[in-house]
Design an enzyme around this catalytic site. Structure first.
Site, PDB file in Angstrom:
ATOM      1  N   HIS A  17       0.787  -1.221   0.000  1.00 59.79           N
ATOM      2  CA  HIS A  17       0.000   0.000   0.000  1.00 59.79           C
ATOM      3  C   HIS A  17       0.821   1.274   0.000  1.00 59.79           C
ATOM      4  O   HIS A  17       0.324   2.341   0.352  1.00 59.79           O
ATOM      5  CB  HIS A  17      -0.971  -0.020   1.179  1.00 59.79           C
ATOM      6  CG  HIS A  17      -1.888  -1.176   1.128  1.00 59.79           C
ATOM      7  ND1 HIS A  17      -2.861  -1.303   0.163  1.00 59.79           N
ATOM      8  CD2 HIS A  17      -1.958  -2.298   1.878  1.00 59.79           C
ATOM      9  CE1 HIS A  17      -3.504  -2.441   0.342  1.00 59.79           C
ATOM     10  NE2 HIS A  17      -2.970  -3.065   1.364  1.00 59.79           N
ATOM     11  N   HIS A 104       1.090 -17.285   7.048  1.00 61.38           N
ATOM     12  CA  HIS A 104       1.511 -16.066   6.371  1.00 61.38           C
ATOM     13  C   HIS A 104       2.632 -15.443   7.217  1.00 61.38           C
ATOM     14  O   HIS A 104       3.080 -16.032   8.201  1.00 61.38           O
ATOM     15  CB  HIS A 104       0.331 -15.103   6.210  1.00 61.38           C
ATOM     16  CG  HIS A 104       0.473 -14.203   5.007  1.00 61.38           C
ATOM     17  ND1 HIS A 104       1.439 -13.240   4.917  1.00 61.38           N
ATOM     18  CD2 HIS A 104      -0.236 -14.140   3.855  1.00 61.38           C
ATOM     19  CE1 HIS A 104       1.319 -12.609   3.754  1.00 61.38           C
ATOM     20  NE2 HIS A 104       0.318 -13.146   3.071  1.00 61.38           N
ATOM     21  N   ASP A 339      -6.172 -15.216  -4.480  1.00 63.02           N
ATOM     22  CA  ASP A 339      -5.686 -16.102  -5.521  1.00 63.02           C
ATOM     23  C   ASP A 339      -5.687 -17.544  -5.013  1.00 63.02           C
ATOM     24  O   ASP A 339      -4.983 -17.861  -4.058  1.00 63.02           O
ATOM     25  CB  ASP A 339      -4.242 -15.670  -5.862  1.00 63.02           C
ATOM     26  CG  ASP A 339      -3.940 -15.835  -7.329  1.00 63.02           C
ATOM     27  OD1 ASP A 339      -4.608 -16.652  -7.981  1.00 63.02           O
ATOM     28  OD2 ASP A 339      -3.025 -15.147  -7.812  1.00 63.02           O
TER      29      ASP A 339
END
Lengths: 376, 376, 376, 376
Positions: A17, A104, A339
């Protein structure tokens, strides 16, 4: 850190971002024709939103060269490249932010840096790879101009659906010898050149998408027309540099070159690659190529080929029982669209990292060649 | 080249028939007790001739510290270590020297350097690894003093004979949690901790020895008690450094961490490692460990585990049809006795390279920790 | 190449007529407040056109942070910064382009790269230093937050006009102890804190401007409040890193630290800095500081001070007898307006390079401190 | 740290009282004839005890090549070299050990490493330079075989006694063009080629020896026959690498290249080096050489010359008022015999470090040349 390579060297920057992502490429030979048109195609191949197989978010990802070229030629000075982020706002915090996403980088980035980027994993973002792909396109052009080096990656497995990548199968070597990017892309976004399984791979991905789940895969890559002599013993063997490069790609879990894990079951008498004299090319070559084009850490002039497994994407919309940063048990389901398989999109990234390793190794070896040519 | 690491750094030297082999280790913390007794055990484990499973050539391999310690304590200055070569004569040339050994480094070294070392492959010699093992022993002592880090490698496959290294098998994780070097060595030179297959592995090696042939295998390694936060995104992810290190070991053909190649078949919902709060350790941990202790390139405090395949040794006494350097077809059969399986001897080398990666990453991360602790 | 530093590392890019110039700073500690306002002041100090002492070309040089911060805090990820070039067109070739400018980089860039950038010297452009200054501002903020490190550079000589920088003069050390950037800038663009000579320096520059000529000068820099222990023997002594940094600045011709060239005339009995115990600071200090704050390559906690000579600018509008690239004799007179003295503008560049060296050395030493604290 | 160079790289080890000192040289071109006889002469020149001008301690300093050569030729693999220490015992502590020697590294090593080596300054020992000199001899041979590169250093100042090193004096440039090591050594241990001052320099040293004191000096070095194009903008300018190298030598306090500090007083119109076409050499050359052979960080094919000041040795037998580590005031007088001037012995060290910089830069540039030759 964010710099890779010794004499041909890339430094990347950017997360999800911020204003832009990009890189500086240092050590590019001067006098090479280079414009954005040389770089954009691989960036476009990397881009999500090309089909329903990947995330619908459509980033434009137009690269702008900032420096290092003039009148369409490289100057030998650093080439900076920038790709603007479409969505530059750090997002508002939501309930989802209380949870480190399982598998993650949210948790480990917090452990390392002591803070949470809005985007969670900071540099562990798919957008981090844009700088790599842009740099790789330059490396590739250089390699290609030198000796028509060709680097082609393709999908050989999605979930349990595999095409043959058996190093002892002559058909597989025939494929390695002939596969092109055009052929790979002609299969659609799945990027598997074996029509007999490509359809099933698509179904596999669709299946997991339907479950708000994700699935992994394997990318195989071949390098053709690379000269012998590249790679620096003992720590910078060519396969060690390639392994380093591949394991630096997000979601990759391994690397194998030539016969890889399967090859350990073969005795030396079958595994060794015997030499023969190639009358046409006027040089020693090997009859088989279980070595994968590298022996003793140095390229031998045969095709280099290797495979890289990519795990299923960590961010899924399915509910997962896990815990918050504070240690409270709870259920996390990611928002948005994600995805279901990053594997097909990894193709240009694998190609880019390969090109970066090889361009660096080639420049270094030419310095070695020079040295040996002048001493006595 | 022959230097590895950034702030904890080793530089090695030496080939088969020179005066000595060894290394310089730079960046070792000062004030650590260190004598040859800390280093010799791993060198001895690396040594051939420990049993009929390996080559009978008995090198003494006694390490001598040259610098960097005083009164048994490190000074913070470079530690040079030397191991004399017993056989220091470059050998006389024989008929065998007309042939580049298939799948060895003879041919590629000639391509790279334009000359043939008497020993054929120059640095592509097993003796090159002595400096790594000596340096690794120092790294290991440091890691151990810091947080009782334990690094244990063991054989999980010889030829077609495997023990389970299934990342989804709780028994395998139980083994990873408890395996020790003592246990590994208690199995004899085969170094496979699974008694149910170790005997068959020995037979597999003996079988190929009887045929004047060789056979490959797989080494698995676990790291326990490593703190979270190690590894430097994006190019120096901890798994990328480990892969680099492993692929730099002679005869290795791959690397996989955590779920590796097998894991790609699992959907995210099964592959992700959910978090829970460990009341005893007062920290977030993961219920499963498919990640292999690293997420986003950074250690998460769980066990790190990975596997490395080693091909069958290239030098075999069996006759091989191949070609001479001059391109003439012919038959090569190596003279002398050769190790039919290098895999069990790779154990201390895998451990050493792991320790070198981790000591460097730990020192680097502590610099990061400092930085974040003083800014605001 | 264009990367500097090991764990705190900057990579720069850009030349005179490309789209932008800038840098990527890697290794910045996370959690530090940082916006463009922290960086712009030094860029503005570097900017030409601030007075008639420098070139009238008024570049805006507004820095834009691209990445690595969120909500005004650093993330620990690379910080990319960009400054747009106002004049982005490679210029049309003129007669002047037939001549390599004497003592500029035109000739050597052609020798190295085989081509001429439109801007002549490619990266040998004053604009190349923008990335350094931007990166240095970040390094400086970090150092300042750690221990109130202060870095102040100032002009001590223009042409033949000097202020005292005698290392054996207590008044000079008094100045080093108290000088601030505010004081330096209060003298106007000449940036010499000695009012008794600053006026003459201005006249010296004006004199040569009137002759379409240029003149050199010397910058002296002091670092206060740096802790002891920084610097890595033997090749990365702190003074060696500073010298490297200073000689990498365009037009610099030397470096001296502490007593420097003058000091060689003093016998050890006078040159040595004796120790005393400082009751206030509760630590050993030195009575004199001929060492310049570094002994044996390691900072000792006293002020670091050094001087850097900058030659007269190569590009002058006065006619010079020289030769064309083709070897024909002729007369060259540069067009446009050129800076008659780059020395005052070098101030923020010297400060920036100093900060980059020290931030890197500090982070590295803290890793060493950690190491020694955990071993036994 | 203890590694220097990128593609031609040396790593050194050793302090005063350990078993040996030495180095590993990596990246030496293969096929170069090399034996100890190529290396010993410079080591012998570095050795103390050659005359009453230096310390009487007579170390034998015989170098032994450990690896990297076979049958008198380099293999392209790392060359390890060892020189045994005669006195290998860490000495017994005495009263002198309670004092950090003023201006020596005792105090800073304690600050950095938290401990005191028996030898006081650890790596801040003159013996540390042995590895540099040995490595430099190899670099020099390579440079010499390539283009007859000649590197000659000599003493231009001892205390207040100077010979001319005026960059604007044609006689000085005549000297630079013709000076040889034979000529330098023919002046005896003082190594000053100007007979009109050499005698006074000897007296200056003897004067301070008589006072149990020490004195500093300046070494000037010239490089002839180096091709144009070496050096890597922007941070690795050739003069920046040379400055780094020189300031890494113990006791050095500065560096100036070409016109250096004096040159700042000259306007551009006088300082610039105009070009002319040399009919004999068929290339552009400069009429003057105030640049010192480097422009924009890149060699221009003219002689490179620079000077390095060395401070008076810190260890003197004269009584010095200072303080103990504990902060108590007291008087220190060093025991034993100490070198009153290290400057003449610095000659081969300056030459070695110069050769190491240039060999690395040359290899790197040849890689650049290759790159530019194949792209279009």
């Amino acid at each position: 850190m964010s710099t890779f390579g010794s004499v041909f060297r890339v430094t990347t920057y950017g997360e999800s971002h911020c204003k832009s992502v990009g890189c500086i490429v240092d050590g590019v030979p001067p006098g090479m024709s280079l414009t954005e048109d040389d770089i954009q195609p691989q960036l476009t191949r990397r881009r999500p939103g090309q089909s329903k197989l990947s995330t619908p978010r459509n980033e434009k990802d137009r690269v702008e060269i900032q420096s290092g070229t003039e009148f369409g030629k490289t100057l030998g000075t650093p080439i900076a490249m920038i790709v603007k982020n479409e969505d530059q706002r750090p997002h508002d915090y939501s309930d989802m932010d209380n949870y480190p996403r399982p598998s993650h980088a949210d948790f480990t980035y917090l452990e390392k840096y002591g803070l949470k980027a809005s985007s969670g994993g900071g540099r562990a973002s798919a957008r981090e790879t844009i700088g790599r792909v842009a740099a790789g396109a330059i490396a590739e052009k250089f390699l290609n101009q030198y000796s028509n080096v060709e680097i082609v990656a393709f999908v050989t497995q999605i979930g349990k659906i595999k095409m043959s990548r058996d190093p002892f199968d002559p058909n597989f070597h025939q494929l390695l010898q002939t596969i092109t990017r055009e052929k790979v892309d002609s299969m659609g976004p799945i990027r598997c050149p074996d029509a007999s399984v490509a359809g099933d791979m698509v179904k596999e991905i669709e299946h997991y998408r339907g479950l708000n789940d994700s699935i992994g895969g394997v990318v195989t890559c071949v390098v053709r027309n690379l000269p012998a002599g590249l790679g620096e013993p003992c720590f910078d063997k060519l396969e060690a540099l390639l392994a380093h490069a591949m394991l630096s790609i997000p979601a990759s879990k391994g690397f194998e070159i030539g016969s890889g894990f399967e090859g350990v079951a073969l005795p030396g008498s079958e595994h060794n690659d015997p030499f023969y004299y190639d009358e046409e090319e006027k040089r020693l070559r090997t009859k088989t190529n279980n070595s994968g084009g590298i022996q003793g850490g140095i390229s031998n002039g045969e095709n280099i080929y290797f495979s890289v497994p990519f795990k299923s994407a960590a961010t899924i919309c399915q509910e997962q029982e896990t815990a918050t940063y504070d240690g409270k048990s709870g259920v996390l389901a990611a928002k948005g669209r994600h995805d279901p398989s990053v594997t097909p999109r990894a193709i240009p990234i694998v190609e880019a990292m390969t090109a970066l390793v090889l361009a660096d190794a080639l420049l270094l070896q030419k310095s070695r060649d020079f040295g040996r040519s002048v001493v006595h």
